[in-house]
Design an enzyme around this catalytic site. Structure first.
Site, PDB file in Angstrom:
ATOM      1  N   CYS A  96       0.820  -1.226   0.000  1.00 26.52           N
ATOM      2  CA  CYS A  96       0.000   0.000   0.000  1.00 26.52           C
ATOM      3  C   CYS A  96       0.850   1.270   0.000  1.00 26.52           C
ATOM      4  CB  CYS A  96      -0.945  -0.007   1.187  1.00 26.52           C
ATOM      5  SG  CYS A  96      -1.910  -1.509   1.234  1.00 26.52           S
ATOM      6  N   HIS A 147      -3.300   6.442   2.367  1.00 22.67           N
ATOM      7  CA  HIS A 147      -3.804   5.145   1.901  1.00 22.67           C
ATOM      8  C   HIS A 147      -5.186   4.883   2.502  1.00 22.67           C
ATOM      9  CE1 HIS A 147      -4.303   1.050   0.962  1.00 22.67           C
ATOM     10  NE2 HIS A 147      -4.064   0.615   2.182  1.00 22.67           N
ATOM     11  N   ASN A 181     -10.257  -1.001   0.058  1.00 21.92           N
ATOM     12  CA  ASN A 181      -8.802  -0.826   0.095  1.00 21.92           C
ATOM     13  C   ASN A 181      -8.232  -1.356  -1.223  1.00 21.92           C
ATOM     14  OD1 ASN A 181      -6.050  -1.206   0.501  1.00 21.92           O
ATOM     15  ND2 ASN A 181      -6.264  -1.960   2.593  1.00 21.92           N
TER      16      ASN A 181
HETATM   17  N1  ACO Z   1     -18.227  -9.479   9.213  1.00 17.90           N
HETATM   18  C1  ACO Z   1     -18.688  -9.710  10.453  1.00 17.90           C
HETATM   19  N2  ACO Z   1     -17.887 -10.029  11.482  1.00 17.90           N
HETATM   20  C2  ACO Z   1     -16.552 -10.122  11.232  1.00 17.90           C
HETATM   21  C3  ACO Z   1     -16.021  -9.897   9.953  1.00 17.90           C
HETATM   22  C4  ACO Z   1     -16.907  -9.582   8.917  1.00 17.90           C
HETATM   23  N3  ACO Z   1     -16.497  -9.325   7.655  1.00 17.90           N
HETATM   24  N4  ACO Z   1     -14.681 -10.059  10.005  1.00 17.90           N
HETATM   25  C5  ACO Z   1     -14.380 -10.357  11.282  1.00 17.90           C
HETATM   26  N5  ACO Z   1     -15.506 -10.406  12.025  1.00 17.90           N
HETATM   27  C6  ACO Z   1     -15.658 -10.685  13.456  1.00 17.90           C
HETATM   28  C7  ACO Z   1     -14.458 -11.409  14.009  1.00 17.90           C
HETATM   29  O1  ACO Z   1     -14.618 -12.800  13.816  1.00 17.90           O
HETATM   30  C8  ACO Z   1     -14.517 -11.029  15.472  1.00 17.90           C
HETATM   31  O2  ACO Z   1     -15.489 -11.832  16.096  1.00 17.90           O
HETATM   32  P1  ACO Z   1     -15.245 -12.397  17.589  1.00 17.90           P
HETATM   33  O3  ACO Z   1     -15.092 -11.173  18.449  1.00 17.90           O
HETATM   34  O4  ACO Z   1     -16.480 -13.184  17.834  1.00 17.90           O
HETATM   35  O5  ACO Z   1     -13.986 -13.194  17.486  1.00 17.90           O
HETATM   36  C9  ACO Z   1     -15.080  -9.609  15.447  1.00 17.90           C
HETATM   37  O6  ACO Z   1     -15.676  -9.444  14.161  1.00 17.90           O
HETATM   38  C10 ACO Z   1     -14.039  -8.527  15.681  1.00 17.90           C
HETATM   39  O7  ACO Z   1     -12.950  -8.686  14.796  1.00 17.90           O
HETATM   40  P2  ACO Z   1     -11.682  -7.759  14.911  1.00 17.90           P
HETATM   41  O8  ACO Z   1     -10.609  -8.280  14.011  1.00 17.90           O
HETATM   42  O9  ACO Z   1     -11.329  -7.552  16.348  1.00 17.90           O
HETATM   43  O10 ACO Z   1     -12.243  -6.370  14.343  1.00 17.90           O
HETATM   44  P3  ACO Z   1     -11.538  -4.979  14.344  1.00 17.90           P
HETATM   45  O11 ACO Z   1     -12.409  -4.027  15.036  1.00 17.90           O
HETATM   46  O12 ACO Z   1     -10.096  -5.043  14.731  1.00 17.90           O
HETATM   47  O13 ACO Z   1     -11.547  -4.588  12.777  1.00 17.90           O
HETATM   48  C11 ACO Z   1     -10.218  -4.557  10.764  1.00 17.90           C
HETATM   49  C12 ACO Z   1     -10.897  -5.427  11.835  1.00 17.90           C
HETATM   50  C13 ACO Z   1     -11.283  -3.741  10.070  1.00 17.90           C
HETATM   51  C14 ACO Z   1      -9.550  -5.473   9.751  1.00 17.90           C
HETATM   52  C15 ACO Z   1      -9.186  -3.641  11.420  1.00 17.90           C
HETATM   53  O14 ACO Z   1      -8.351  -4.381  12.267  1.00 17.90           O
HETATM   54  C16 ACO Z   1      -8.347  -2.885  10.435  1.00 17.90           C
HETATM   55  O15 ACO Z   1      -8.813  -2.021   9.709  1.00 17.90           O
HETATM   56  N6  ACO Z   1      -7.035  -3.144  10.384  1.00 17.90           N
HETATM   57  C17 ACO Z   1      -6.115  -2.419   9.526  1.00 17.90           C
HETATM   58  C18 ACO Z   1      -6.171  -2.878   8.119  1.00 17.90           C
HETATM   59  C19 ACO Z   1      -5.247  -2.000   7.313  1.00 17.90           C
HETATM   60  O16 ACO Z   1      -5.045  -0.848   7.605  1.00 17.90           O
HETATM   61  N7  ACO Z   1      -4.633  -2.507   6.302  1.00 17.90           N
HETATM   62  C20 ACO Z   1      -3.733  -1.601   5.563  1.00 17.90           C
HETATM   63  C21 ACO Z   1      -2.773  -2.257   4.912  1.00 17.90           C
HETATM   64  S1  ACO Z   1      -3.461  -3.319   3.714  1.00 17.90           S
HETATM   65  C22 ACO Z   1      -2.203  -3.659   2.622  1.00 17.90           C
HETATM   66  O17 ACO Z   1      -1.105  -3.272   2.769  1.00 17.90           O
HETATM   67  C23 ACO Z   1      -2.553  -4.583   1.459  1.00 17.90           C
END
Ligand code: ACO
Length: 326
Positions: free
Chosen positions: A112, A251, A281
């Site tokens: 990214c 990004h 993304n």
């Molecule tokens: N729909 C519904 N529920 C979901 C989904 C989904 N699509 N995906 C995960 N869950 C559930 C999980 O199973 C978990 O359930 P549990 O609590 O029963 O175990 C719950 O939702 C919470 O999951 P978390 O991973 O804790 O959610 P979080 O609030 O951390 O958000 C996210 C996840 C959106 C991925 C976040 O961590 C994020 O944005 N991270 C950064 C990503 C990023 O910036 N990437 C940039 C680089 S990408 C690149 O370089 C290619």
């Protein structure tokens, strides 16, 4: 000395739009979960196009906008983590599609941060005096590398491409300051296409891991901890304060990351342009798509009057900021 200038911007996304609701029909997710955690509402997904098709579309638009012949291009750089293949490079395929017979072409892999890294490289090539016209494109078909059985990653990504035409025609620098960073120690928190040795002489124990895998929490923490410091360091190098910046183009991974950045940099959130709601993304394509949309809307003008922060962060880990006068 002659410096690079951005003389045209362009973007392209595949026609097919997939909404969060549509995803909820094929996996256990919901519009509410995706939108509240990320800001994403839909993404574009290819049907039969590949990364080089998206990138070539952008390249053709750039040439048309600047009324430049393909033979006048000296180089083409494509930033991507989802190339058509390892050989030929996606940039070589774009060169062929444009008919840019005099250009050299190569891909740059920095996830990214790819567009920001590539723009930095292109700027130096043009400032060297050896080249006059170059294209930098960020292009991704991430829908072919995400694991569609993993709802925690597949809902986040989309396909698209954006790019800029750079010409060595300016008396003043495009990049006022830059800070590019990598930390391979933390690299395994975001991976794709991990392949293992396979030959009659290798030990056949490890299997390939081709799909994109992400430790979302670790990447989120990295983004909100390391990236604001990187932006502030770059502004300090440019002897500018956040107030001097017209817009910040970061990004487009997650709107909550942008909220936190705005607080940490103590800058009005409205200066952080945002379009992840429409594209998801798109990795290396996210910043050039955002830039091109802002130019089309008249928010950003290519007349040397505005100062922008361009910041990428992602796999590698890589991150980096360019403070540009555009
Ligand atoms: N729909 C519904 N529920 C979901 C989904 C989904 N699509 N995906 C995960 N869950 C559930 C999980 O199973 C978990 O359930 P549990 O609590 O029963 O175990 C719950 O939702 C919470 O999951 P978390 O991973 O804790 O959610 P979080 O609030 O951390 O958000 C996210 C996840 C959106 C991925 C976040 O961590 C994020 O944005 N991270 C950064 C990503 C990023 O910036 N990437 C940039 C680089 S990408 C690149 O370089 C290619």
């Amino acid at each position: 000395m002659t410096f690079a200038k951005v003389t045209a911007t362009a973007h392209y996304a595949p026609e097919q739009v997939v909404t969060n609701d549509e995803l909820s029909h094929i996996m256990a997710t919901s519009d509410d979960w995706i939108a509240s955690r990320t800001g994403i509402r839909q993404r574009h997904i290819v049907q039969d196009e590949n990364t080089s098709d998206l990138a070539a579309n952008v390249g053709l638009q750039l040439l048309k906008k600047a009324a430049l012949a393909a033979e006048d291009l000296d180089f083409i750089i494509v930033a991507t983590v989802s190339p058509d293949g390892n050989m030929p490079s996606t940039a070589s395929l774009v060169q062929a599609k444009l008919g840019a017979s005099k250009a050299f072409a190569f891909d740059l892999t920095a996830a990214c941060s790819g567009f920001v890294y590539a723009l930095s490289v292109a700027d130096k090539l043009l400032a060297s005096g050896a080249y006059r016209n170059g294209i930098v494109i960020g292009a991704e078909v991430l829908s072919k590398i995400v694991d569609w059985s993993d709802r925690s990653t597949s809902v986040l990504f989309g396909d698209g491409a954006g790019g800029v035409l750079l010409q060595a025609i300016s008396e003043t620098p495009l990049i006022l300051a830059e800070t590019l960073k990598s930390d391979g120690q933390r690299g395994m928190s975001l991976t794709s296409h991990l392949t293992q040795p396979k030959s009659p002489f290798s030990t056949p124990e490890l299997s390939d891991d081709l799909f994109l895998k992400m430790d979302g929490r670790a990447i989120f923490d990295f983004a909100v901890r390391d990236v604001p410091k990187n932006i502030l360091e770059s502004l300090e190098k440019a002897e500018l304060s956040p107030d001097d910046i017209d817009y910040l183009l970061l990004h487009q991974a997650n709107s909550r990351i942008l909220d936190k950045m705005a607080r940490k940099i103590k800058t009005d959130r409205s200066k952080f342009l945002q379009n992840m709601q429409a594209y998801g993304n798109t990795s290396a394509a996210s910043i050039p798509i955002l830039l091109s949309e802002a130019v089309d809307a008249g928010t950003i003008q290519l007349d040397g009057s505005q100062k922008l922060v361009l910041t990428g962060f992602g796999g590698g880990l890589t991150w980096g900021t360019l403070v540009v006068k555009i």
